[in-house]
Design an enzyme around this catalytic site. Structure first.
Site, PDB file in Angstrom:
ATOM      1  N   TYR A   1      75.206 114.961 -15.203  1.00 52.66           N
ATOM      2  CA  TYR A   1      75.455 116.259 -14.575  1.00 52.66           C
ATOM      3  C   TYR A   1      76.340 117.130 -15.478  1.00 52.66           C
ATOM      4  CZ  TYR A   1      76.836 119.529 -10.828  1.00 52.66           C
ATOM      5  OH  TYR A   1      77.065 120.646 -10.065  1.00 52.66           O
TER       6      TYR A   1
ATOM      7  N   THR B   1      79.901 121.198   0.695  1.00 57.89           N
ATOM      8  CA  THR B   1      78.475 121.362   0.960  1.00 57.89           C
ATOM      9  C   THR B   1      77.882 119.987   1.253  1.00 57.89           C
ATOM     10  OG1 THR B   1      77.842 121.016  -1.346  1.00 57.89           O
ATOM     11  CG2 THR B   1      78.315 123.302  -0.673  1.00 57.89           C
TER      12      THR B   1
ATOM     13  N   ILE C   1      75.106 126.374  -1.130  1.00 54.74           N
ATOM     14  CA  ILE C   1      75.527 127.567  -1.865  1.00 54.74           C
ATOM     15  C   ILE C   1      74.403 128.582  -1.934  1.00 54.74           C
ATOM     16  CG2 ILE C   1      76.195 128.394  -4.159  1.00 54.74           C
ATOM     17  CD1 ILE C   1      77.770 125.785  -4.520  1.00 54.74           C
TER      18      ILE C   1
ATOM     19  N   LYS D   1      75.399 120.819 -17.053  1.00 53.75           N
ATOM     20  CA  LYS D   1      76.143 122.037 -16.740  1.00 53.75           C
ATOM     21  C   LYS D   1      76.826 122.638 -17.967  1.00 53.75           C
ATOM     22  CE  LYS D   1      75.024 122.232 -12.403  1.00 53.75           C
ATOM     23  NZ  LYS D   1      74.176 123.323 -11.866  1.00 53.75           N
TER      24      LYS D   1
END
Length: 257
Positions: free
Chosen positions: A153, A188, A14, A157
């Site tokens: 995670y 990705t 990204i 976030k």
């Protein structure tokens, strides 16, 4: 002189797509990554712009002195108009198996790194008196905890989304807009690793996990790095002049709020 944009984690995925999009829009891009060779490769691939040559630098986003030095240098030499906090990592494990070490590493890079670099960028922008823009890469996992095997995670976030709002509220009077983007299932190298991890944890094939993602996405396709880059380009454009404190979802409808 505010045509320079710094991107963290710009060596691949990204981050590289964002660098490309911003260069296409005329920004002079300073690509940073903990892997200098990856940052240099991205910078060399970007289309030339009138503002000046693109640059690359090694940056560990948890290094406050390094981030401050970079922000001050870019502000003085090029004019710091935008900073994109994109660097991030992930591991996939069951919640009960996440070690304190892994938790600390995830929070350090994904959340503390945004804090450190956002603070460095804001200080440089305030000192220059020209305002500016900051975009933080959050995640669909920053809006819902219904995400398997990514508890640390998710925590990081959610923190990015809240930090973005706090930054936007305090920095608005200085003419600095702060927003975040919340990608969904993006194709990705990071997602390729996650597909393997999740498949192993579920006892299924990676393609089965990917099909679950597609089944949860109304638009019926995975997102691309370019999808995210387009939204970052919008947030850094005049079209978003009245947008700050937002967490803009780019997930094909997989999660709506």
């Amino acid at each position: 002189m505010t045509n320079a944009a710094v991107i963290t984690g710009g060596g691949s995925g990204i981050g590289r797509a964002i660098a490309t999009r911003l260069a296409e829009r005329g920004w002079q891009v300073v690509v940073t990554d903990i892997d200098l060779s990856a940052a240099e490769a991205t910078a060399a691939s970007l289309p030339a712009v009138q503002a000046g040559p693109h640059e690359a630098a090694r940056l560990n986003v948890t290094d406050a002195a390094g981030a401050a030095g970079l922000a001050e240098d870019v502000s003085a030499r090029l004019g710091l108009g935008a900073w994109v906090n994109n660097a991030g990592i992930s591991f996939m494990q069951a919640f009960v198996d996440v070690s304190e070490e892994d938790y600390d590493r995830t929070l350090d890079i994904n959340l503390k790194g945004v804090f450190i670099c956002g603070q460095a960028a804001a200080r440089a922008m305030i000192a220059a008196g020209r305002g500016g823009q900051i975009v933080n890469t959050a995640s669909m996992a920053g809006k819902q905890g219904r995400v398997p095997f990514l508890a640390d995670y998710v925590a990081s976030k959610f923190g990015v989304v809240g930090l973005t709002q706090a930054m936007a509220y305090e920095l608005g009077p200085s003419g600095i807009r702060v927003n975040s983007v919340c990608p969904g299932f993006v194709k990705t190298p990071m997602q390729d690793r996650e597909l393997e991890w999740e498949a192993s944890l579920r006892g299924v094939r990676p393609q089965d996990v990917q099909q679950l993602m597609l089944d949860e996405t109304p638009l019926g396709r995975l997102q691309t790095a370019e999808d995210i880059a387009k939204v970052v380009g919008f947030l850094l454009s005049d079209d978003a002049d009245a947008v700050t404190g937002e967490a803009l979802a780019v997930n094909g409808g997989a999660y709506m709020d």
